[in-house]
Design an enzyme around this catalytic site. Sequence first.
Site, PDB file in Angstrom:
ATOM      1  N   ASP A   8     -21.021 -15.856  31.975  1.00 30.12           N
ATOM      2  CA  ASP A   8     -21.279 -16.385  33.315  1.00 30.12           C
ATOM      3  C   ASP A   8     -22.601 -17.152  33.234  1.00 30.12           C
ATOM      4  O   ASP A   8     -23.153 -17.356  32.136  1.00 30.12           O
ATOM      5  CB  ASP A   8     -21.269 -15.260  34.379  1.00 30.12           C
ATOM      6  CG  ASP A   8     -22.501 -14.366  34.329  1.00 30.12           C
ATOM      7  OD1 ASP A   8     -23.331 -14.506  33.403  1.00 30.12           O
ATOM      8  OD2 ASP A   8     -22.639 -13.514  35.230  1.00 30.12           O
ATOM      9  N   CYS A  65     -23.095 -11.678  30.154  1.00 29.29           N
ATOM     10  CA  CYS A  65     -23.526 -11.919  31.540  1.00 29.29           C
ATOM     11  C   CYS A  65     -25.024 -11.608  31.574  1.00 29.29           C
ATOM     12  O   CYS A  65     -25.658 -11.574  30.519  1.00 29.29           O
ATOM     13  CB  CYS A  65     -22.713 -11.107  32.551  1.00 29.29           C
ATOM     14  SG  CYS A  65     -22.918  -9.319  32.484  1.00 29.29           S
ATOM     15  N   THR A  67     -26.725  -8.841  32.265  1.00 31.81           N
ATOM     16  CA  THR A  67     -27.055  -7.559  31.608  1.00 31.81           C
ATOM     17  C   THR A  67     -26.011  -7.105  30.596  1.00 31.81           C
ATOM     18  O   THR A  67     -26.271  -6.170  29.832  1.00 31.81           O
ATOM     19  CB  THR A  67     -27.134  -6.453  32.670  1.00 31.81           C
ATOM     20  OG1 THR A  67     -25.860  -6.394  33.354  1.00 31.81           O
ATOM     21  CG2 THR A  67     -28.241  -6.719  33.685  1.00 31.81           C
ATOM     22  N   HIS A  98     -16.460   3.287  14.810  1.00 34.90           N
ATOM     23  CA  HIS A  98     -15.789   4.352  15.557  1.00 34.90           C
ATOM     24  C   HIS A  98     -14.908   3.847  16.695  1.00 34.90           C
ATOM     25  O   HIS A  98     -13.896   4.460  17.009  1.00 34.90           O
ATOM     26  CB  HIS A  98     -16.819   5.327  16.146  1.00 34.90           C
ATOM     27  CG  HIS A  98     -17.429   6.230  15.125  1.00 34.90           C
ATOM     28  ND1 HIS A  98     -18.233   7.300  15.449  1.00 34.90           N
ATOM     29  CD2 HIS A  98     -17.357   6.226  13.758  1.00 34.90           C
ATOM     30  CE1 HIS A  98     -18.627   7.915  14.337  1.00 34.90           C
ATOM     31  NE2 HIS A  98     -18.119   7.267  13.301  1.00 34.90           N
ATOM     32  N   ARG A 132      -9.495   9.890  12.547  1.00 33.68           N
ATOM     33  CA  ARG A 132      -9.638  10.616  13.823  1.00 33.68           C
ATOM     34  C   ARG A 132      -9.940   9.668  14.989  1.00 33.68           C
ATOM     35  O   ARG A 132      -9.608   9.957  16.133  1.00 33.68           O
ATOM     36  CB  ARG A 132     -10.719  11.694  13.717  1.00 33.68           C
ATOM     37  CG  ARG A 132     -12.139  11.168  13.565  1.00 33.68           C
ATOM     38  CD  ARG A 132     -13.126  12.285  13.243  1.00 33.68           C
ATOM     39  NE  ARG A 132     -14.522  11.862  13.294  1.00 33.68           N
ATOM     40  CZ  ARG A 132     -15.137  11.172  12.338  1.00 33.68           C
ATOM     41  NH1 ARG A 132     -14.484  10.809  11.242  1.00 33.68           N
ATOM     42  NH2 ARG A 132     -16.415  10.845  12.466  1.00 33.68           N
ATOM     43  N   HIS A 133     -10.550   8.535  14.678  1.00 33.65           N
ATOM     44  CA  HIS A 133     -10.883   7.581  15.748  1.00 33.65           C
ATOM     45  C   HIS A 133      -9.636   6.904  16.305  1.00 33.65           C
ATOM     46  O   HIS A 133      -9.603   6.527  17.474  1.00 33.65           O
ATOM     47  CB  HIS A 133     -11.886   6.548  15.229  1.00 33.65           C
ATOM     48  CG  HIS A 133     -13.133   7.190  14.717  1.00 33.65           C
ATOM     49  ND1 HIS A 133     -13.985   7.905  15.532  1.00 33.65           N
ATOM     50  CD2 HIS A 133     -13.637   7.283  13.456  1.00 33.65           C
ATOM     51  CE1 HIS A 133     -14.973   8.393  14.806  1.00 33.65           C
ATOM     52  NE2 HIS A 133     -14.787   8.039  13.553  1.00 33.65           N
TER      53      HIS A 133
END
Length: 145
Positions: A8, A65, A67, A98, A132-133
């Site tokens: 943006d 953007c 933040t 992960h 496992r992830h």
Amino acid sequence: MNIAIASDHGGFELKQRLIEHYKTKGQRLEDLGTCSTDSCDYPDIAHRMVKALRDGQADLGILICGTGIGISIAANRFKGIRAAVLYDDFTAEMAKKHNNANIMVFGGRTMQFEDVVRRIEIFLNTEYEGGRHETRLAKIEEGVA
Ligand code: RB5
């Protein structure tokens, strides 16, 4: 690997710098806008990126953007989207290792250009661990309407 980038107005300057930086390195970032510092709505930009990933126009995204918060919230509403705000180097590594994130998110008003470039490189040079992830990522999808 096709990488798309979008922001943006709060991330416009950082987006332009990243596009220029990667151009000098021979890597083209697909620019999905916005095209100026005129005010626009970050959900529209997030939706544009989601569409590009779903249509196969890009394999990976960079969203910016002010933040990184609003645009990541908007993108993460969609099935199959894992947008991660890479707020430090460790997070950049873990977001791939992960979470197998498919959108890197940054804050144009909260992060320095050099830090962002370093985190992009860390992310791109890290392998997803799977195992496992994979179970956990599948559970995320189960929870998405
Ligand atoms: C726009 O002013 C700003 O709210 C936006 O860029 C972003 O920071 C929202 O989370």
